[in-house]
Design a protein around this motif. Sequence first.
Motif, PDB file in Angstrom:
ATOM      1  N   GLY A  89       0.791  -1.227   0.000  1.00 51.88           N
ATOM      2  CA  GLY A  89       0.000   0.000   0.000  1.00 51.88           C
ATOM      3  C   GLY A  89       0.821   1.273   0.000  1.00 51.88           C
ATOM      4  N   ASN A  90       2.129   1.155   0.201  1.00 51.77           N
ATOM      5  CA  ASN A  90       3.026   2.309   0.241  1.00 51.77           C
ATOM      6  C   ASN A  90       4.235   2.033  -0.647  1.00 51.77           C
ATOM      7  N   GLN A  91       3.955   1.896  -1.924  1.00 50.86           N
ATOM      8  CA  GLN A  91       5.008   1.481  -2.840  1.00 50.86           C
ATOM      9  C   GLN A  91       6.113   2.522  -2.981  1.00 50.86           C
ATOM     10  N   ASP A  92       5.811   3.790  -2.708  1.00 52.71           N
ATOM     11  CA  ASP A  92       6.870   4.795  -2.714  1.00 52.71           C
ATOM     12  C   ASP A  92       7.912   4.488  -1.635  1.00 52.71           C
ATOM     13  N   TYR A  93       7.464   3.960  -0.510  1.00 52.67           N
ATOM     14  CA  TYR A  93       8.405   3.578   0.559  1.00 52.67           C
ATOM     15  C   TYR A  93       9.397   2.533   0.031  1.00 52.67           C
ATOM     16  N   VAL A  94       8.880   1.515  -0.639  1.00 56.20           N
ATOM     17  CA  VAL A  94       9.737   0.460  -1.177  1.00 56.20           C
ATOM     18  C   VAL A  94      10.712   1.045  -2.199  1.00 56.20           C
ATOM     19  N   ARG A  95      10.208   1.917  -3.057  1.00 56.98           N
ATOM     20  CA  ARG A  95      11.080   2.526  -4.070  1.00 56.98           C
ATOM     21  C   ARG A  95      12.161   3.397  -3.428  1.00 56.98           C
ATOM     22  N   LEU A  96      11.816   4.108  -2.355  1.00 55.16           N
ATOM     23  CA  LEU A  96      12.822   4.908  -1.641  1.00 55.16           C
ATOM     24  C   LEU A  96      13.920   4.006  -1.070  1.00 55.16           C
ATOM     25  N   VAL A  97      13.513   2.908  -0.463  1.00 55.40           N
ATOM     26  CA  VAL A  97      14.489   1.976   0.103  1.00 55.40           C
ATOM     27  C   VAL A  97      15.361   1.391  -1.010  1.00 55.40           C
ATOM     28  N   MET A  98      14.743   1.060  -2.142  1.00 57.61           N
ATOM     29  CA  MET A  98      15.516   0.547  -3.276  1.00 57.61           C
ATOM     30  C   MET A  98      16.527   1.593  -3.748  1.00 57.61           C
ATOM     31  N   SER A  99      16.069   2.822  -3.847  1.00 57.99           N
ATOM     32  CA  SER A  99      16.941   3.915  -4.287  1.00 57.99           C
ATOM     33  C   SER A  99      18.104   4.102  -3.322  1.00 57.99           C
ATOM     34  N   GLU A 100      17.807   4.077  -2.042  1.00 60.16           N
ATOM     35  CA  GLU A 100      18.872   4.257  -1.047  1.00 60.16           C
ATOM     36  C   GLU A 100      19.846   3.080  -1.064  1.00 60.16           C
ATOM     37  N   ASN A 101      19.361   1.899  -1.374  1.00 56.13           N
ATOM     38  CA  ASN A 101      20.269   0.764  -1.530  1.00 56.13           C
ATOM     39  C   ASN A 101      21.160   0.927  -2.751  1.00 56.13           C
ATOM     40  N   MET A 102      20.628   1.507  -3.817  1.00 54.48           N
ATOM     41  CA  MET A 102      21.455   1.794  -4.991  1.00 54.48           C
ATOM     42  C   MET A 102      22.572   2.781  -4.629  1.00 54.48           C
ATOM     43  N   LEU A 103      22.277   3.637  -3.655  1.00 54.50           N
ATOM     44  CA  LEU A 103      23.277   4.602  -3.172  1.00 54.50           C
ATOM     45  C   LEU A 103      24.109   4.036  -2.026  1.00 54.50           C
ATOM     46  N   ARG A 104      23.963   2.730  -1.790  1.00 57.17           N
ATOM     47  CA  ARG A 104      24.724   1.997  -0.774  1.00 57.17           C
ATOM     48  C   ARG A 104      24.529   2.538   0.652  1.00 57.17           C
ATOM     49  N   GLY A 105      23.322   3.052   0.914  1.00 58.59           N
ATOM     50  CA  GLY A 105      22.998   3.514   2.264  1.00 58.59           C
ATOM     51  C   GLY A 105      23.692   4.798   2.668  1.00 58.59           C
ATOM     52  N   GLN A 106      24.207   5.508   1.708  1.00 58.97           N
ATOM     53  CA  GLN A 106      24.999   6.711   1.962  1.00 58.97           C
ATOM     54  C   GLN A 106      24.232   7.763   2.764  1.00 58.97           C
ATOM     55  N   TYR A 107      22.967   7.972   2.455  1.00 67.78           N
ATOM     56  CA  TYR A 107      22.205   9.036   3.104  1.00 67.78           C
ATOM     57  C   TYR A 107      21.529   8.565   4.382  1.00 67.78           C
ATOM     58  N   ILE A 108      21.158   7.310   4.430  1.00 70.03           N
ATOM     59  CA  ILE A 108      20.627   6.762   5.685  1.00 70.03           C
ATOM     60  C   ILE A 108      21.694   6.850   6.767  1.00 70.03           C
ATOM     61  N   ALA A 109      22.949   6.675   6.378  1.00 68.36           N
ATOM     62  CA  ALA A 109      24.059   6.766   7.333  1.00 68.36           C
ATOM     63  C   ALA A 109      24.182   8.177   7.897  1.00 68.36           C
ATOM     64  N   GLN A 110      23.701   9.175   7.183  1.00 69.21           N
ATOM     65  CA  GLN A 110      23.781  10.563   7.647  1.00 69.21           C
ATOM     66  C   GLN A 110      22.643  10.924   8.590  1.00 69.21           C
ATOM     67  N   SER A 111      21.620  10.098   8.629  1.00 70.87           N
ATOM     68  CA  SER A 111      20.457  10.395   9.459  1.00 70.87           C
ATOM     69  C   SER A 111      20.794  10.252  10.937  1.00 70.87           C
ATOM     70  N   LYS A 112      20.280  11.186  11.710  1.00 69.45           N
ATOM     71  CA  LYS A 112      20.480  11.124  13.158  1.00 69.45           C
ATOM     72  C   LYS A 112      19.362  10.349  13.857  1.00 69.45           C
ATOM     73  N   SER A 113      18.325   9.938  13.087  1.00 71.31           N
ATOM     74  CA  SER A 113      17.177   9.312  13.750  1.00 71.31           C
ATOM     75  C   SER A 113      16.771   7.939  13.235  1.00 71.31           C
ATOM     76  N   ILE A 114      17.146   7.575  12.020  1.00 76.96           N
ATOM     77  CA  ILE A 114      16.610   6.336  11.435  1.00 76.96           C
ATOM     78  C   ILE A 114      16.989   5.098  12.239  1.00 76.96           C
ATOM     79  N   GLN A 115      18.227   5.012  12.680  1.00 75.39           N
ATOM     80  CA  GLN A 115      18.615   3.832  13.456  1.00 75.39           C
ATOM     81  C   GLN A 115      17.794   3.735  14.737  1.00 75.39           C
TER      82      GLN A 115
END
Length: 196
Positions: A89-115
Amino acid sequence: MAEILKVATHEFADKGLAGARIDEIAAATRTSKRMIYYYFGSKEGLYVAVLEESYRRVRSIESELKLENLQPEEALRTLAGFTFDHHNGNQDYVRLVMSENMLRGQYIAQSKSIQALNVPAIQSIRNLYDRGVAEGVFRPGLDPIDIHASISALSFFNVSNQYTFSQIFKHQVQDPKVLAQRRANVIDMVVRYVRA
């Protein structure tokens, strides 16, 4: 800001970080690029904020499941079903995760809250799993992160690979009957994996 995040979520999910355009986000939200940069600092800052909001939203809804009030197997079934439904029901979420994986988690690593946002999800699985082991309904020796990964992978695939899978096998994975059967199968696979 909420409207900017909503529009930006779709823009980044649809086009990835490189292809997304701040001009288009500004036009769709009837704001200015300058205002977006004021709030988020940069295109990359907006992208990180979109990732954070996407994870915050799923974890917030997940916390409303009240898994601690359910018997362990029912809790596991509820969680697996929720994850499948959420991703579909939230396919944009899946696409965002796919995109961030293509970027090898580079921006998730910059987040102060996701972990930190994801710690309660694993703790919830650990709690229901430990209760199930103590009651003899789940087999011992499993890692809650691995259980989470299995639920995520089984739920994610139906969205991430829907176009290629449908073309290759001429099997329409988004057909309501096919989707309902796949959902039931995913829940069953997860429970059979964990069951004693």
